[in-house]
Scaffold this active site. Sequence first.
Site, short mmCIF file in Angstrom:
data_model
loop_
_atom_site.label_atom_id
_atom_site.label_comp_id
_atom_site.label_asym_id
_atom_site.label_seq_id
_atom_site.Cartn_x
_atom_site.Cartn_y
_atom_site.Cartn_z
N GLN A 101 0.74 -1.26 0.08
CA GLN A 101 0.07 0.23 0.07
C GLN A 101 0.87 1.19 -0.18
OE1 GLN A 101 -3.47 -0.74 3.06
NE2 GLN A 101 -1.82 -1.86 3.65
N VAL A 103 3.71 4.07 -1.00
CA VAL A 103 4.01 4.62 -2.40
C VAL A 103 5.33 5.09 -2.33
CG1 VAL A 103 1.54 5.31 -2.77
CG2 VAL A 103 2.81 7.01 -1.23
N ASP A 104 6.00 4.67 -1.40
CA ASP A 104 7.49 5.45 -1.11
C ASP A 104 8.57 4.72 -1.92
OD1 ASP A 104 7.48 3.59 2.02
OD2 ASP A 104 8.14 2.92 -0.04
N HIS A 119 -1.34 1.27 -4.47
CA HIS A 119 -1.97 2.68 -4.23
C HIS A 119 -1.09 3.70 -5.03
CE1 HIS A 119 -4.07 1.50 -0.28
NE2 HIS A 119 -4.61 1.06 -1.27
N CYS A 127 -1.29 13.68 -15.58
CA CYS A 127 -1.74 15.01 -16.03
C CYS A 127 -3.34 14.94 -15.83
CB CYS A 127 -1.55 15.51 -17.56
SG CYS A 127 -2.15 16.71 -18.28
N CYS A 150 0.87 19.44 -22.27
CA CYS A 150 -0.24 20.37 -22.55
C CYS A 150 -0.41 21.32 -21.56
CB CYS A 150 -1.51 19.47 -22.77
SG CYS A 150 -2.05 18.98 -20.84
N PRO A 212 3.95 -4.41 15.82
CA PRO A 212 3.87 -4.28 17.18
C PRO A 212 2.45 -3.89 17.99
CG PRO A 212 5.25 -2.35 16.10
CD PRO A 212 4.39 -3.21 15.09
N ALA A 229 9.15 -4.66 12.62
CA ALA A 229 9.40 -5.69 11.39
C ALA A 229 10.92 -5.57 11.06
CB ALA A 229 8.77 -5.25 10.18
C1 BV8 Z 1 -12.05 2.47 -2.89
C2 BV8 Z 1 -2.37 6.35 -1.22
C3 BV8 Z 1 -13.87 2.22 -4.40
C4 BV8 Z 1 -2.15 7.70 -1.08
C5 BV8 Z 1 -3.91 5.40 0.23
C6 BV8 Z 1 -16.38 4.72 4.32
C7 BV8 Z 1 -16.09 5.87 3.96
C8 BV8 Z 1 -15.29 6.22 2.93
C9 BV8 Z 1 -14.60 5.31 2.28
C10 BV8 Z 1 -14.62 4.02 2.81
C11 BV8 Z 1 -15.77 3.62 3.73
N1 BV8 Z 1 -15.38 2.28 3.86
C12 BV8 Z 1 -14.41 1.83 3.07
C13 BV8 Z 1 -14.23 2.84 2.25
C14 BV8 Z 1 -13.18 2.83 1.22
C15 BV8 Z 1 -11.79 3.39 1.63
C16 BV8 Z 1 -11.47 2.89 2.88
O1 BV8 Z 1 -10.88 1.69 2.89
N2 BV8 Z 1 -11.44 3.63 3.75
C17 BV8 Z 1 -10.93 3.38 5.35
C18 BV8 Z 1 -10.09 4.56 5.74
C19 BV8 Z 1 -12.23 2.94 6.07
N3 BV8 Z 1 -11.01 2.71 0.64
C20 BV8 Z 1 -10.98 3.49 -0.55
O2 BV8 Z 1 -11.54 4.78 -0.76
C21 BV8 Z 1 -10.04 2.93 -1.75
N4 BV8 Z 1 -10.71 3.02 -3.01
O3 BV8 Z 1 -12.84 1.84 -2.20
O4 BV8 Z 1 -12.70 2.83 -4.12
C22 BV8 Z 1 -14.32 2.68 -5.79
C23 BV8 Z 1 -14.55 1.26 -6.60
C24 BV8 Z 1 -15.10 2.00 -7.91
C25 BV8 Z 1 -15.17 3.07 -8.22
C26 BV8 Z 1 -14.93 4.28 -7.35
C27 BV8 Z 1 -14.61 3.84 -6.09
C28 BV8 Z 1 -8.89 3.77 -1.95
C29 BV8 Z 1 -7.95 3.39 -0.74
C30 BV8 Z 1 -6.52 3.94 -1.12
C31 BV8 Z 1 -6.19 5.05 -0.35
N5 BV8 Z 1 -4.96 5.74 -0.61
N6 BV8 Z 1 -2.70 5.92 0.01
C32 BV8 Z 1 -1.17 8.24 -0.45
O5 BV8 Z 1 -0.44 7.45 0.18
O6 BV8 Z 1 -0.88 9.47 -0.33
S1 BV8 Z 1 -4.39 4.60 1.81
C33 BV8 Z 1 -3.08 5.06 2.92
O7 BV8 Z 1 -3.56 3.98 3.99
C34 BV8 Z 1 -1.70 4.39 2.34
O8 BV8 Z 1 -1.59 3.68 1.17
C35 BV8 Z 1 -1.29 3.58 3.62
O9 BV8 Z 1 -0.25 2.64 3.28
C36 BV8 Z 1 -2.76 3.08 3.79
C37 BV8 Z 1 -2.98 2.00 4.79
O10 BV8 Z 1 -2.44 2.46 5.95
P1 BV8 Z 1 -1.14 1.57 6.51
O11 BV8 Z 1 -0.18 1.54 5.43
O12 BV8 Z 1 -1.79 0.39 7.24
O13 BV8 Z 1 -0.64 2.82 7.50
P2 BV8 Z 1 -1.10 3.12 9.02
O14 BV8 Z 1 -0.16 4.31 9.34
O15 BV8 Z 1 -2.48 2.90 9.03
O16 BV8 Z 1 -0.55 1.79 9.81
C38 BV8 Z 1 0.88 1.59 10.00
C39 BV8 Z 1 0.93 0.23 10.78
O17 BV8 Z 1 2.13 -0.13 11.02
C40 BV8 Z 1 0.27 0.21 12.27
O18 BV8 Z 1 -0.68 -0.81 12.24
C41 BV8 Z 1 1.39 0.13 13.31
O19 BV8 Z 1 1.24 -0.36 14.42
C42 BV8 Z 1 2.42 -0.82 12.34
N7 BV8 Z 1 3.73 -0.31 12.41
C43 BV8 Z 1 4.56 0.90 13.09
N8 BV8 Z 1 5.79 0.79 13.20
C44 BV8 Z 1 5.83 -0.38 12.67
C45 BV8 Z 1 4.80 -1.23 12.27
N9 BV8 Z 1 4.73 -2.45 11.86
C46 BV8 Z 1 5.97 -3.21 11.76
N10 BV8 Z 1 7.07 -2.69 11.98
C47 BV8 Z 1 7.41 -1.40 12.41
N11 BV8 Z 1 8.30 -0.78 12.78
ZN ZN Z 2 -1.27 17.02 -20.10
#
Ligand code: BV8
Ligand code: ZN
Length: 237
Positions: A101, A103-104, A119, A127, A150, A212, A229
């Site tokens: 997930q 994007v880095d 993602h 564009c 463009c 964790p 990790a």
């Molecule tokens: C879609 C890219 C449908 C951009 C990202 C209710 C309302 C509105 C929407 C929804 C809803 N219910 C469901 C949805 C859909 C929504 C969704 O799931 N929302 C959630 C929040 C409820 N999903 C979408 O909108 C997706 N699209 O469903 O489209 C559709 C279909 C057809 C036509 C039209 C529409 C799109 C989802 C993608 C969004 N883009 N990112 C950017 O990065 O700028 S999501 C974003 O969150 C990142 O990609 C990120 O990776 C992702 C998930 O977060 P995590 O990676 O898990 O990161 P987080 O910080 O949350 O957690 C870190 C974890 O690591 C923790 O657990 C922590 O404990 C752990 N950790 C910390 N340190 C360590 C560690 N683990 C190991 N070692 C360590 N050292």
């Molecule tokens: Zn263009």
Amino acid sequence: MDPDRKRFSRLTAAALRPLVITGAGVSAESGVPTFRGVDGLWRSHRAETLATPGAFAADPGLVWEWYDWRRSRVATARPNPAHRWITGYLAERPSGLLVTQNVDGLHRLSGLPDPVEIHGSLWTVRCTVCGAEAEDRRIPLPIPPRCAGCGGLLRPGVVWFGEPLPAAALERAVTAAAVADLVLVVGTSAVVYPVAGLPALARDAPLVEINPEPTPLSPAAMFAVRARAGEFLAPLC
Ligand code: BV8
Ligand code: ZN
């Protein structure tokens, strides 16, 4: 080797078709801020409010400032042992797949040839007028960046909330889940769909999680490694 690493090694070594799913936590030890952790804020904005088409339409300059800041942070980040272990593990398993997930681009930088960046990527721009997509590694970016072809407004080549995932990438992930003989989930809070729903598609595959903190996936995990990790995987690299 301690019992946790021994059990982890046994479970992962046995798999031929592992599906590895990662989130921001796998890059945390590379110094890349996670989304929902304490460092998930940027100038008091939450990621969920900025990573949306609405936020970009309302204020493309603000959203680009956030992405430009993230790009500059990621540009100095290097893969950590978690990325490296995953790259080595999948190098020996051509039928395995990495879906991230993040994007880095750190999985690619750690030598993984073809990660599914489901993602999108911070280094891709698209564009909003002619749709041209390109890699753009300029730091800093002119804000807002414009299309060389463009002159149209460019957007980050990532999937925002409410946007569909790239069909080909999602297809690869779903196909891999259906045949997986292990699902390894590293560093994701497992709240974002449809990626969070992938492990459930791998019906007869054991689930191993490295995080964790507990997540909604933890109850289904055969083995939940409560550790950072990079720290946990470093001795296994
Ligand atoms: C879609 C890219 C449908 C951009 C990202 C209710 C309302 C509105 C929407 C929804 C809803 N219910 C469901 C949805 C859909 C929504 C969704 O799931 N929302 C959630 C929040 C409820 N999903 C979408 O909108 C997706 N699209 O469903 O489209 C559709 C279909 C057809 C036509 C039209 C529409 C799109 C989802 C993608 C969004 N883009 N990112 C950017 O990065 O700028 S999501 C974003 O969150 C990142 O990609 C990120 O990776 C992702 C998930 O977060 P995590 O990676 O898990 O990161 P987080 O910080 O949350 O957690 C870190 C974890 O690591 C923790 O657990 C922590 O404990 C752990 N950790 C910390 N340190 C360590 C560690 N683990 C190991 N070692 C360590 N050292
Ligand atoms: Zn263009």
